[in-house]
Design a protein around this motif. Structure first.
Motif, PDB file in Angstrom:
ATOM      1  N   LYS A  93      36.335  30.449  50.733  1.00 20.43           N
ATOM      2  CA  LYS A  93      36.583  31.439  50.123  1.00 20.43           C
ATOM      3  C   LYS A  93      36.029  31.285  48.602  1.00 20.43           C
ATOM      4  O   LYS A  93      35.582  31.836  47.946  1.00 20.43           O
ATOM      5  CB  LYS A  93      37.967  31.886  50.109  1.00 20.43           C
ATOM      6  CG  LYS A  93      37.886  32.065  51.631  1.00 20.43           C
ATOM      7  CD  LYS A  93      37.632  33.021  52.467  1.00 20.43           C
ATOM      8  CE  LYS A  93      37.881  33.735  53.382  1.00 20.43           C
ATOM      9  NZ  LYS A  93      36.603  34.951  54.292  1.00 20.43           N
ATOM     10  N   LEU A  94      36.984  30.269  47.902  1.00 25.35           N
ATOM     11  CA  LEU A  94      36.705  29.957  46.346  1.00 25.35           C
ATOM     12  C   LEU A  94      35.892  29.254  46.093  1.00 25.35           C
ATOM     13  O   LEU A  94      35.137  30.098  44.995  1.00 25.35           O
ATOM     14  CB  LEU A  94      37.961  28.975  45.547  1.00 25.35           C
ATOM     15  CG  LEU A  94      39.676  29.528  45.708  1.00 25.35           C
ATOM     16  CD1 LEU A  94      40.168  28.147  45.209  1.00 25.35           C
ATOM     17  CD2 LEU A  94      40.310  30.868  44.970  1.00 25.35           C
ATOM     18  N   ASP A  95      34.595  28.799  46.741  1.00 27.75           N
ATOM     19  CA  ASP A  95      32.930  28.563  46.368  1.00 27.75           C
ATOM     20  C   ASP A  95      32.597  29.782  46.611  1.00 27.75           C
ATOM     21  O   ASP A  95      31.474  30.464  45.777  1.00 27.75           O
ATOM     22  CB  ASP A  95      32.811  27.238  47.624  1.00 27.75           C
ATOM     23  CG  ASP A  95      33.596  26.156  47.581  1.00 27.75           C
ATOM     24  OD1 ASP A  95      34.164  25.814  46.346  1.00 27.75           O
ATOM     25  OD2 ASP A  95      33.117  24.961  47.989  1.00 27.75           O
ATOM     26  N   PHE A 100      29.477  34.260  43.898  1.00 24.98           N
ATOM     27  CA  PHE A 100      29.426  35.999  43.975  1.00 24.98           C
ATOM     28  C   PHE A 100      29.771  36.229  42.416  1.00 24.98           C
ATOM     29  O   PHE A 100      28.914  36.946  41.552  1.00 24.98           O
ATOM     30  CB  PHE A 100      30.863  36.093  44.346  1.00 24.98           C
ATOM     31  CG  PHE A 100      30.941  37.990  44.205  1.00 24.98           C
ATOM     32  CD1 PHE A 100      29.667  38.888  44.602  1.00 24.98           C
ATOM     33  CD2 PHE A 100      31.927  38.105  43.204  1.00 24.98           C
ATOM     34  CE1 PHE A 100      30.177  39.754  44.145  1.00 24.98           C
ATOM     35  CE2 PHE A 100      31.985  39.272  43.066  1.00 24.98           C
ATOM     36  CZ  PHE A 100      31.138  40.651  43.726  1.00 24.98           C
ATOM     37  N   LEU A 101      30.963  35.355  41.058  1.00 17.51           N
ATOM     38  CA  LEU A 101      30.863  35.280  40.079  1.00 17.51           C
ATOM     39  C   LEU A 101      29.603  35.298  39.615  1.00 17.51           C
ATOM     40  O   LEU A 101      29.144  35.705  38.359  1.00 17.51           O
ATOM     41  CB  LEU A 101      32.051  35.165  39.674  1.00 17.51           C
ATOM     42  CG  LEU A 101      33.687  35.381  40.604  1.00 17.51           C
ATOM     43  CD1 LEU A 101      34.279  34.381  39.573  1.00 17.51           C
ATOM     44  CD2 LEU A 101      33.580  36.639  39.660  1.00 17.51           C
ATOM     45  N   ASP A 102      28.883  34.371  39.642  1.00 17.79           N
ATOM     46  CA  ASP A 102      27.407  33.366  39.078  1.00 17.79           C
ATOM     47  C   ASP A 102      26.658  33.954  39.577  1.00 17.79           C
ATOM     48  O   ASP A 102      25.694  33.561  37.645  1.00 17.79           O
ATOM     49  CB  ASP A 102      27.285  31.432  39.749  1.00 17.79           C
ATOM     50  CG  ASP A 102      28.540  30.821  38.651  1.00 17.79           C
ATOM     51  OD1 ASP A 102      29.476  31.047  38.779  1.00 17.79           O
ATOM     52  OD2 ASP A 102      28.915  29.402  39.932  1.00 17.79           O
ATOM     53  N   GLU A 103      26.101  34.980  39.855  1.00 22.57           N
ATOM     54  CA  GLU A 103      24.834  35.780  40.298  1.00 22.57           C
ATOM     55  C   GLU A 103      25.123  36.678  38.971  1.00 22.57           C
ATOM     56  O   GLU A 103      25.969  37.222  38.194  1.00 22.57           O
ATOM     57  CB  GLU A 103      25.224  36.547  41.418  1.00 22.57           C
ATOM     58  CG  GLU A 103      25.363  35.526  43.030  1.00 22.57           C
ATOM     59  CD  GLU A 103      25.513  37.133  44.081  1.00 22.57           C
ATOM     60  OE1 GLU A 103      25.867  38.059  44.218  1.00 22.57           O
ATOM     61  OE2 GLU A 103      25.656  36.402  44.907  1.00 22.57           O
TER      62      GLU A 103
END
Length: 110
Positions: A93-95, A100-103
């Motif tokens: 889940k954290l990966d 998602f945040l790196d997109e």
């Protein structure tokens, strides 16, 4: 003698029993020495030891007139395996959150 086999999770659910396991993980102690670490009565400590014995986390041996207790931590493997299942779940889940945040949101306009 008909002993009830208790679940290891039931045994470790109690903080006193977890503390007893911690004491006995270091070295074998006689029952009186274990009881000396607690403010409760010796019969109450003996009951905790009995529960730990029934689930296989403590081995009790009588030597002469003394009763010695030692931890048998192999039983905690079941707990470790169960916890690792959830560790893998949360790592996944954290990966996914990190991806998602790196997109880059500007990539969506291309």
């Amino acid at each position: 003698m008909n002993q009830t086999r208790r679940d290891v999770f039931q045994a470790i659910s109690d903080p006193t029993r977890r503390e007893i396991i911690g004491l006995l993980a270091r070295h074998s102690l006689n029952l009186n020495k274990v009881a000396d670490h607690f403010t409760m009565s010796r019969p109450a400590v003996a009951k905790h030891i009995r529960i730990l014995t029934e689930c296989g986390l403590v081995v009790v041996q009588t030597r002469g007139r003394e009763t010695f207790c030692q931890a048998d931590l192999k039983g905690l493997k079941q707990v470790s395996e169960w916890a690792n299942t959830y560790q893998e779940f949360w790592n996944d889940k954290l990966d996914a959150l990190e991806r998602f945040l790196d997109e880059d949101p500007s990539d969506e306009n291309l």
